[in-house]
Design an enzyme around this catalytic site. Structure first.
Site, short mmCIF file in Angstrom:
data_model
loop_
_atom_site.label_atom_id
_atom_site.label_comp_id
_atom_site.label_asym_id
_atom_site.label_seq_id
_atom_site.Cartn_x
_atom_site.Cartn_y
_atom_site.Cartn_z
N LYS A 190 0.85 -1.10 -0.03
CA LYS A 190 -0.05 0.02 -0.20
C LYS A 190 0.79 1.59 0.15
CE LYS A 190 -1.97 3.10 2.18
NZ LYS A 190 -1.88 4.21 1.51
N GLU A 246 3.17 9.07 15.23
CA GLU A 246 1.84 9.16 15.38
C GLU A 246 0.97 7.99 14.75
OE1 GLU A 246 -2.07 12.12 14.93
OE2 GLU A 246 -0.20 12.80 14.21
N GLU A 265 9.31 1.56 11.45
CA GLU A 265 10.38 2.50 11.00
C GLU A 265 9.69 4.10 11.10
OE1 GLU A 265 12.50 5.28 9.37
OE2 GLU A 265 12.59 4.25 8.02
N CYS A 299 13.98 10.61 7.34
CA CYS A 299 13.19 10.08 8.64
C CYS A 299 14.68 10.41 9.92
CB CYS A 299 12.79 8.97 8.98
SG CYS A 299 13.91 7.57 7.98
N GLU A 396 9.58 16.31 15.33
CA GLU A 396 10.28 16.08 13.80
C GLU A 396 9.55 17.06 12.91
OE1 GLU A 396 11.28 12.38 11.22
OE2 GLU A 396 8.96 12.30 11.79
#
Length: 493
Positions: A190, A246, A265, A299, A396
């Site tokens: 997906k 989240e 991750e 990330c 972040e």
């Protein structure tokens, strides 16, 4: 520069009617609905992708289960390896197609897609193909009464749902697909709703290469519908997800229904530590590259800079100068060095953080110029005067924003404590020529990956995070074993 014929072919592919790839067949979504794909470089419509939902997910899971227990279970490890290698060859033969589609849909500079994203995907397939024939267990010597033949075996974990983000959609799709299929699992991919184009092209090559029906399935759609349905489906045995912390929390809660195995991750707030003895020129280049590559949408981007006071001014000045010189523009422009962020929503988010930082007392010590026009461009920015309590330091941002801070002595415990003062623990970067300091700091930093004086990612190197940066590891032996269950067998003789 993109060849015009190749670019036109990529645009034609983007604009064609796209369906879902389930059980080896291209199918209309049950809803009959579609959603738009746009070019972040100019906001133009590229085409539409099928809007898969729960009914489509159920069909894909059933197809994956049938293949898992049938044709794929009967496929020898060497044949799995050959199929993955052939897919790598097919991608290599169409490498520029994938690079162009990635740039059109994600916005990153075409040069970056050509030099990193596509070659990394190819290497990931080839690396993991080798593991298909090497997964095994151990013979165990038991000490209890009796005579036993005891051993362990590794079996495929089952049906895998792979949910990938929009910042490196092609490389991450392959990074999840390759070890899952090598281990003998079947897969439903997906992609992020913002960037499904390269996943669609990948599915066409999977079909051409000749993977058995149901082994690889593609459901495009939104996270709130298709993604949620995958995570909640009782027929899914494992979820592998890359994205925000989240959303990771939601996945953990949803996966509890049948205790799915989960690899996550998630977010990061990587510290970049520059010691006084560091090669400052290399540290400047490395710090700038770490935060401005892919417009900071990485990330493990080095978003927090900790530099010794003796080199702090030179370092900030160097990174700020780098930011000021960066050519920010559409990814297809050969002069572009930093592309747009992925969407208007992401642009507003990043600019909002910069404004919040200034309101809280930070200073803009360097800022580039964002391209004008309809694209989603954000200026590369260096903030100083930042404090640990500020939102720009703690949260972040996922954009090209560097928070620079200094330290006054070489107490490694104190430096590590400041670097570790975050909810995240995905990566850390150290610049020093002191071998002892490099080893000691690497041990003290709470991060899944510590890079000293440069270095990058590799399919052989495990990758993942501590704390709220995730669960589990991808890449390497640990990454492929995450797609297996370990079974112990003891036979009385």
């Amino acid at each position: 520069m993109a060849d015009q014929n190749a670019l036109e072919n990529a645009r034609r592919f983007a604009g064609k009617e796209h369906r879902l790839f389930i059980d080896g067949v291209w199918r209309e979504p049950r809803s009959g609905s579609a959603f738009e794909m746009r070019n972040p470089g100019d906001g133009t419509l590229l085409g539409q992708a099928a809007k898969g939902e729960a009914a489509d997910v159920d069909l894909a899971v059933r197809a994956a289960r049938t293949a898992l227990e049938g044709v794929w279970a009967d496929t020898k490890p060497a044949e799995r390896a050959r199929l993955l290698w052939r897919l790598a060859d097919a991608i290599e033969a169409h490498a520029d197609d994938f690079a162009l589609l990635e740039t059109l849909n994600n916005g990153k500079p075409l040069r970056d897609a050509r030099l990193f994203d596509v070659p990394h995907a190819i290497e990931t397939l080839r690396y993991n193909s080798g593991w298909a024939t090497k997964l095994g267990g151990d013979t165990i010597n038991l000490s209890g009464p009796g005579t036993w033949h005891a051993f362990t075996v590794r079996e495929p974990i089952g049906v895998v749902a792979a949910i990938v983000p929009w910042n490196a959609p092609f490389a991450m799709s392959v990074a999840k697909m390759a070890p899952a299929l090598a281990a003998g699992c079947t897969l439903i991919l997906k992609p992020a709703e913002q960037t499904p184009l390269t996943a669609l092209r990948l599915a066409h090559l999977v079909e051409e290469v000749g993977f058995p029906k149901g082994v690889f399935n593609l459901v495009t759609g939104f996270g709130e519908t298709a993604g949620a349905a995958l995570v909640e489906h009782p027929g899914v045995d494992k979820v592998t997800f890359t994205g925000s912390t989240e959303v990771g929390r939601h996945i953990v809660r949803a996966a509890a229904g049948n205790f799915k195995r989960v690899t996550l991750e998630l977010g990061g707030k990587t510290p970049v530590i520059v010691m006084p003895d560091a090669d400052i020129k290399r540290a400047i280049e490395g710090a700038a590259r770490s935060i401005f590559t892919n417009a900071g949408q990485v990330c493990n981007a080095g978003s927090r800079l900790f530099a010794h006071e003796s080199v702090f001014d030179a370092l900030v000045e160097g990174v700020a100068e780098h930011a000021g010189k960066l050519r920010v523009g559409p990814g297809l422009d050969p002069a572009t060095q930093m592309g747009p962020v992925v969407s208007q929503e992401q642009k507003d988010r990043v600019l909002g953080y910069i404004e919040a930082g200034v309101r809280e007392g930070a200073r803009i010590s360097g800022q580039g110029t964002a391209a004008s026009g309809p694209g989603y461009f954000v200026p590369p920015t260096v903030l100083t005067g930042t404090l640990p309590t500020m939102s720009v330091v703690r949260e972040e941002i996922f954009g090209p924003v560097l928070c620079a801070m200094s330290f006054s002595d070489g107490d490694l415990d104190a430096i590590a404590a400041r670097a570790n003062d975050t909810d995240y623990g995905l990566g850390a970067i150290v610049w020093t020529q002191n071998l002892s300091a490099a080893h000691r700091l690497s041990r003290k930093l709470k991060a899944g990956t510590v890079r000293v004086n440069g270095g990058g990612l590799d399919p052989a190197l495990p990758f993942g995070g501590f704390k709220q940066s995730g669960w589990g590891r991808e890449n390497g032996r640990d990454g492929i074993e995450a797609y297996t269950e370990l079974k112990s067998i003891a036979i009385a003789l």
